[in-house]
Design an enzyme around this catalytic site. Sequence first.
Site, PDB file in Angstrom:
ATOM      1  N   ASP A  15      73.153  79.075  23.711  1.00  0.00           N
ATOM      2  CA  ASP A  15      73.703  78.215  22.656  1.00  0.00           C
ATOM      3  C   ASP A  15      74.242  76.924  23.278  1.00  0.00           C
ATOM      4  O   ASP A  15      73.878  75.830  22.876  1.00  0.00           O
ATOM      5  CB  ASP A  15      74.836  78.948  21.906  1.00  0.00           C
ATOM      6  N   GLU A 270      66.080  81.216  24.906  1.00  0.00           N
ATOM      7  CA  GLU A 270      65.446  80.043  24.295  1.00  0.00           C
ATOM      8  C   GLU A 270      65.313  78.868  25.268  1.00  0.00           C
ATOM      9  O   GLU A 270      64.221  78.346  25.480  1.00  0.00           O
ATOM     10  CB  GLU A 270      66.275  79.624  23.070  1.00  0.00           C
TER      11      GLU A 270
HETATM   12  O1  TRH Z   1      71.403  82.904  28.130  1.00  0.00           O
HETATM   13  P1  TRH Z   1      70.329  83.143  27.140  1.00  0.00           P
HETATM   14  O2  TRH Z   1      69.943  84.497  26.909  1.00  0.00           O
HETATM   15  O3  TRH Z   1      70.772  82.495  25.804  1.00  0.00           O
HETATM   16  C1  TRH Z   1      70.510  82.729  24.436  1.00  0.00           C
HETATM   17  C2  TRH Z   1      71.768  83.259  23.810  1.00  0.00           C
HETATM   18  O4  TRH Z   1      71.906  84.608  24.129  1.00  0.00           O
HETATM   19  C3  TRH Z   1      71.696  83.114  22.331  1.00  0.00           C
HETATM   20  O5  TRH Z   1      72.800  83.717  21.675  1.00  0.00           O
HETATM   21  C4  TRH Z   1      70.392  83.664  21.835  1.00  0.00           C
HETATM   22  O6  TRH Z   1      70.316  83.527  20.493  1.00  0.00           O
HETATM   23  C5  TRH Z   1      69.302  82.899  22.511  1.00  0.00           C
HETATM   24  O7  TRH Z   1      69.359  83.132  23.919  1.00  0.00           O
HETATM   25  C6  TRH Z   1      67.926  83.208  22.009  1.00  0.00           C
HETATM   26  O8  TRH Z   1      69.020  82.342  27.623  1.00  0.00           O
HETATM   27  P2  TRH Z   1      68.629  80.803  27.598  1.00  0.00           P
HETATM   28  O9  TRH Z   1      68.479  80.317  26.202  1.00  0.00           O
HETATM   29  O10 TRH Z   1      67.488  80.662  28.456  1.00  0.00           O
HETATM   30  O11 TRH Z   1      69.871  80.042  28.269  1.00  0.00           O
HETATM   31  C7  TRH Z   1      70.141  80.064  29.636  1.00  0.00           C
HETATM   32  C8  TRH Z   1      70.651  78.716  30.112  1.00  0.00           C
HETATM   33  O12 TRH Z   1      71.055  78.809  31.476  1.00  0.00           O
HETATM   34  C9  TRH Z   1      69.591  77.634  30.081  1.00  0.00           C
HETATM   35  O13 TRH Z   1      70.159  76.409  29.658  1.00  0.00           O
HETATM   36  C10 TRH Z   1      69.128  77.507  31.532  1.00  0.00           C
HETATM   37  C11 TRH Z   1      70.422  77.782  32.243  1.00  0.00           C
HETATM   38  N1  TRH Z   1      70.357  78.215  33.637  1.00  0.00           N
HETATM   39  C12 TRH Z   1      70.857  77.363  34.615  1.00  0.00           C
HETATM   40  O14 TRH Z   1      71.288  76.240  34.301  1.00  0.00           O
HETATM   41  N2  TRH Z   1      70.866  77.782  35.903  1.00  0.00           N
HETATM   42  C13 TRH Z   1      70.381  78.990  36.303  1.00  0.00           C
HETATM   43  O15 TRH Z   1      70.433  79.316  37.510  1.00  0.00           O
HETATM   44  C14 TRH Z   1      69.831  79.838  35.284  1.00  0.00           C
HETATM   45  C15 TRH Z   1      69.277  81.182  35.694  1.00  0.00           C
HETATM   46  C16 TRH Z   1      69.847  79.435  33.980  1.00  0.00           C
END
Ligand code: TRH
Length: 372
Positions: A15, A270
Amino acid sequence: MCWDIFCRVIDNLGDIGTCWRLARQLSSEHGISVRLWVDDLSSLQPLYPEVDKLADEQCCAGVEIRHWTVSFPDTVPAEVVIEAFGCEVPESYQSAMAQTTTKPLWINLEYLSAESWVEGCHLLPSPQPKLALTKVFFFPGFTPKTGGLLREADLLTRRDALQRDPARIWQRLNLPCPGQDETTVSLFCYNSAPITELLNAWQNSNQPVRCLLPEGQLLTRVASHFGRTSLGPGDKLVQGKLSLLVLPFLRQEEYDLLLWACDINFVRGEDSFVRAQWAGKPLVWQIYVQDKNTHLVKLEAFLDRYCKGMEASDASIVRSFQHAWNEHKPLNWDDFAIQSTTLEAHARTWASDLAGQTDIASGLVNFCKNKL
Ligand code: TRH
């Protein structure tokens, strides 16, 4: 122009990851004054370590960040109000919106889905009779009739420049270049993933696998697989064909570099899912689980779009690996890995086709310009 973005962190990082990316892009590329209201600043800090998680007000990367507390301060509403993922804008702020002479544009930014109904719902108005205001639904998506995906204007140019010189990316990440014949994989997934099966598949695979694992909840499960009590950044484990290196959690821009450098990326949710598509590399997506297996319908909708134009045999490898990963079925890693060059060619075409669409930030700006 002045925009307010409201973000409530439900769980994990997606989010805030999405809202932060959007806020920065609106400010840097469109010259908009953005105020980002977020209820949990500690979720933003790993993505952008300069953030002070105790500050009620601060400015980072050109964005004004405000801590969204329960007692919401009296605030003059912005011209455009983005309510991310159905989080309810505070009541006092809603009343303030209703009282302004020029009514703000109120937009609900929805979650991403590849399903076809999204096209019909994108930009649908939802009148709010009590307030005499209208909320508009903005749906991200994979087709021109949707709101598109988040993509910075120079993203693919920067990616291409660095991918032409992979050694530079590894150097920027402070990591050694991969060995010969080694498949380098980044791993970001939920704790529910069949991680033991995956680690076993890598240990027994035909080719060496180097797994780069940013720090996160998964470390406990990986540690117990290797008979360790804990793991931390810098730890390296070798077993069979697998060498696994634990990385610190990377800031958002560095995570892009990791996705660009690896041969295959395991992503989730996402935002990392979208970034992996822009990387132009084969990806394995763990979708966020929803009630009644709704997520499997969404997974299928994405695979239908993604696999179009692929050789039937490649499409079947891609489909079966994603299903296995999401539904705890046997993982045919070697089949997937051996096709990675062909799958990469497809991933690049997929990314450049998607880049032909308007990105979310520009789509929002265009929509608002026409309305205001
Ligand atoms: O963390 P997520 O699972 O997030 C979401 C939320 O759970 C939300 O409530 C749900 O509805 C949605 O998924 C579908 O996965 P996401 O979206 O990939 O977010 C992770 C963030 O972390 C993304 O901006 C990338 C960042 N990231 C980094 O900046 N550095 C890292 O080392 C990693 C592994 C990720």
